[in-house]
Each structure stands twice: as structure tokens, then as C-alpha cells.
Design an enzyme around this catalytic site. Structure first.
Site, PDB file in Angstrom:
ATOM      1  CG  ASP A  67      -0.341  -0.472   2.650  1.00  0.00           C
ATOM      2  OD1 ASP A  67       0.979  -0.553   2.509  1.00  0.00           O
ATOM      3  OD2 ASP A  67      -0.851  -0.632   3.503  1.00  0.00           O
ATOM      4  CG  ASN A 136      -8.820  -1.262  11.966  1.00  0.00           C
ATOM      5  OD1 ASN A 136      -8.116  -1.869  11.387  1.00  0.00           O
ATOM      6  ND2 ASN A 136      -9.352  -0.213  11.401  1.00  0.00           N
ATOM      7  CG  HIS A 138      -6.017  -1.765   8.799  1.00  0.00           C
ATOM      8  ND1 HIS A 138      -6.149  -0.776   9.746  1.00  0.00           N
ATOM      9  CD2 HIS A 138      -4.357  -1.916   8.704  1.00  0.00           C
ATOM     10  CE1 HIS A 138      -4.912  -0.099   9.987  1.00  0.00           C
ATOM     11  NE2 HIS A 138      -3.872  -1.038   9.192  1.00  0.00           N
ATOM     12  CD  GLU A 143      -8.721   1.196   7.815  1.00  0.00           C
ATOM     13  OE1 GLU A 143      -8.756   0.408   8.634  1.00  0.00           O
ATOM     14  OE2 GLU A 143      -7.995   2.224   8.010  1.00  0.00           O
TER      15      GLU A 143
HETATM   16  C1  GLP Z   1      -0.338   0.491   8.568  1.00  0.00           C
HETATM   17  C2  GLP Z   1       0.111  -0.424   7.316  1.00  0.00           C
HETATM   18  C3  GLP Z   1      -0.233  -1.734   7.601  1.00  0.00           C
HETATM   19  C4  GLP Z   1       0.200  -2.308   8.910  1.00  0.00           C
HETATM   20  C5  GLP Z   1      -0.395  -1.347   9.923  1.00  0.00           C
HETATM   21  C6  GLP Z   1      -0.130  -1.760  11.586  1.00  0.00           C
HETATM   22  O1  GLP Z   1      -1.666   0.548   8.839  1.00  0.00           O
HETATM   23  N1  GLP Z   1      -0.776  -0.011   6.109  1.00  0.00           N
HETATM   24  O2  GLP Z   1       0.208  -2.770   6.499  1.00  0.00           O
HETATM   25  O3  GLP Z   1       0.050  -3.603   9.192  1.00  0.00           O
HETATM   26  O4  GLP Z   1       0.107  -0.248   9.785  1.00  0.00           O
HETATM   27  O5  GLP Z   1       1.346  -1.196  12.007  1.00  0.00           O
HETATM   28  P1  GLP Z   1       2.005  -1.425  13.068  1.00  0.00           P
HETATM   29  O6  GLP Z   1       2.829  -2.776  12.653  1.00  0.00           O
HETATM   30  O7  GLP Z   1       2.909  -0.441  13.427  1.00  0.00           O
HETATM   31  O8  GLP Z   1       1.063  -1.926  14.167  1.00  0.00           O
END
Ligand code: GLP
Length: 250
Positions: A67, A136, A138, A143
């Protein structure tokens, strides 16, 4: 689904990195699906270390990232292209021309989504997709929603995601409200999936994703239907899975 439990973040990162390294060694010209967020950073550090020691080469690897924020150029310090350069690509021998991140600056987002799907198809699909997970549920930036979006698309970020990502920006106003993400279909097509989770803050969503019903309200729950998923987590993140009796290996 295999679940590996690591003592702490460092051990989790090392275990995840070894699974990625094994993929690269078995198929040097493999396609890696890569992820951002704080969770995979330690795994990338470990891969860089093995590369520097001469134990691993990314020369023939292609990559596709999950993404990108809309409205951020690749050299913006919070863009996911920048993240990948700083955490991995700049430090290993990967050919940057073989690394793909959706463009957050494309004028025609729909055309960019289609282009990205074609990039993945032309590469023959993803051999190993690395995933973190939002609080959440995702994955990428898919989402919670009323259905599972299939292909790469533009999303409005959930308020909780905007809040969670605000820590990386100077002010709330700078946090992008939209992103482009691979769809659930793109992720499901990966031959193997590796999910990394760390910290007690993820314990609840890890449990809901892997022990709860498969529902687009928890996008990661779709992974229950994938034939080759490995979860690598630290004790804290796996606590509720274990309480529910899901077998884990050390
Ligand atoms: C962002 C990214 C996701 C990732 C998420 C969780 O939203 N788009 O790909 O999994 O963050 O991040 P973290 O690993 O910092 O909890």
C-alpha cells in the site's frame, strides 16, 4: 495455519526474517510481497544484517508493496516508498527497478490501481506475502467494511487508523486520509502468507482474526481461508490465541 511463538520482539523479528530468507534462498528470483508499519522493521534489520554478512542476496528478487498513502511523494519521509528504501532497499543488493510500491501521486487513481494489478500478474503472482495487522484487523489498508474488496483500490482510512498513524507525523492535519492498497483478492492470491504481530495491544485482534468468524468487519479473518499462512508473534500478541487452545510452536 502455523503459529510460531517468540519470546520477544527481537526473537519474533529473527524468526520472521528467517522465513523470508528461506524463501529467497529456495527461489532467488522470487516475488516478495512487502509490508510497512513498525512490526516488520526488526525483520528487515535482520535481513540487512544477513545480507551484509554475505549470507543472503536479493539480486534477483522482485517486490510488491501492499500500500501507499495518497498525496505523498516517494521521497516524503512518511511515504511507504521512503520507508522501504530506508528500512530495506537502500541497504541490500535488490534492483530498485524490480521493487514496486503503488504511486500515491497518480492523477488517475483507477488507472494506477489497474496498473498495479497488472504488475503483480506480470510477475506471476506473489510467492510470499508479509503482513502486519492494524488494531482493527486491517491488512494492507483494507479497513473493516461490509464486503471484502478484491483488487487494488483507493480507501478512506478509518478514524482509528488515522489516529494510530498520527504518531509518525508532526500534526494531525498532515496525516493522509486516503491510501491505495492491494485488495483482499490480491493478498489471497499470494502462495504463502507470513503474518507478524507483536505486543499485548494486538492480542485481542489476533484472537478475533484467527478464532472468530470470517467477516469483512475483521479483514484479516479472511486469512483463515488461505491454505498456507504462518503467524509469527511474540508471547504478548499470541496470549489470547493460546488461551483459546490454538496450538503454537516455539
Ligand atoms: C499500517 C499499514 C499496515 C500495517 C499497520 C500496522 O496501517 N498499512 O500494513 O500492518 O500499519 O502497523 P504496526 O505494525 O505499526 O502496528
Amino acid at each position: 495455519m502455523r503459529v510460531y511463538r517468540a519470546e520477544d520482539y527481537k526473537a519474533m523479528s529473527r524468526r520472521a526474517a528467517s522465513i523470508i530468507a528461506a524463501q529467497v534462498m529456495q527461489k532467488p528470483n522470487c516475488v516478495l510481497g512487502l509490508a510497512t508499519g513498525s512490526t516488520p522493521v526488526g525483520a528487515y534489520e535482520q535481513l540487512v544484517e544477513w545480507y551484509k554478512q554475505g549470507d543472503l542476496s536479493f539480486k534477483e528478487v522482485s517486490s510488491v508493496n501492499l500500500d501507499e498513502y495518497l498525496g505523498l511523494t516517494g521521497d516524503h519521509p512518511q511515504s511507504y516508498r521512503y520507508f522501504m528504501q530506508k528500512n530495506l532497499f537502500d541497504h541490500v543488493d535488490i534492483d530498485v527497478a524490480k521493487t514496486n510500491v503503488p504511486s500515491g501521486m497518480a492523477e488517475d487513481a483507477e488507472a494506477e490501481s489497474k496498473r498495479y494489478e497488472k504488475v503483480m500478474a506480470d510477475l506471476g503472482g506473489i510467492d510470499l506475502q508479509l503482513l502486519g495487522m492494524g488494531h482493527n484487523g486491517h491488512i494492507g489498508f483494507n479497513e473493516p467494511a461490509s464486503d471484502f474488496p478484491i483488487a487494488t483500490h483507493v480507501v478512506d482510512l478509518a478514524e482509528s487508523t488515522i489516529q494510530a498513524n498520527a504518531r509518525f507525523f508532526d500534526s494531525m492535519d498532515e496525516v493522509p486520509r486516503q491510501a491505495m492498497t492491494m485488495g483482499i483478492g490480491s493478498i489471497r492470491k499470494a502462495k504463502k502468507v507470513l503474518v507478524v504481530v507483536s505486543g499485548e495491544g494486538k492480542a485481542d485482534i489476533v484472537y478475533r482474526a484467527f478464532c472468530g468468524p470470517v467477516t469483512p468487519e475483521v479483514p484479516a479473518s479472511i486469512l483463515q481461508l488461505h491454505p498456507d499462512v504462518t503467524i509469527v508473534g511474540d508471547r504478548a500478541a499470541l496470549a489470547k490465541l493460546e488461551e483459546a487452545g490454538v496450538p503454537v510452536c516455539d
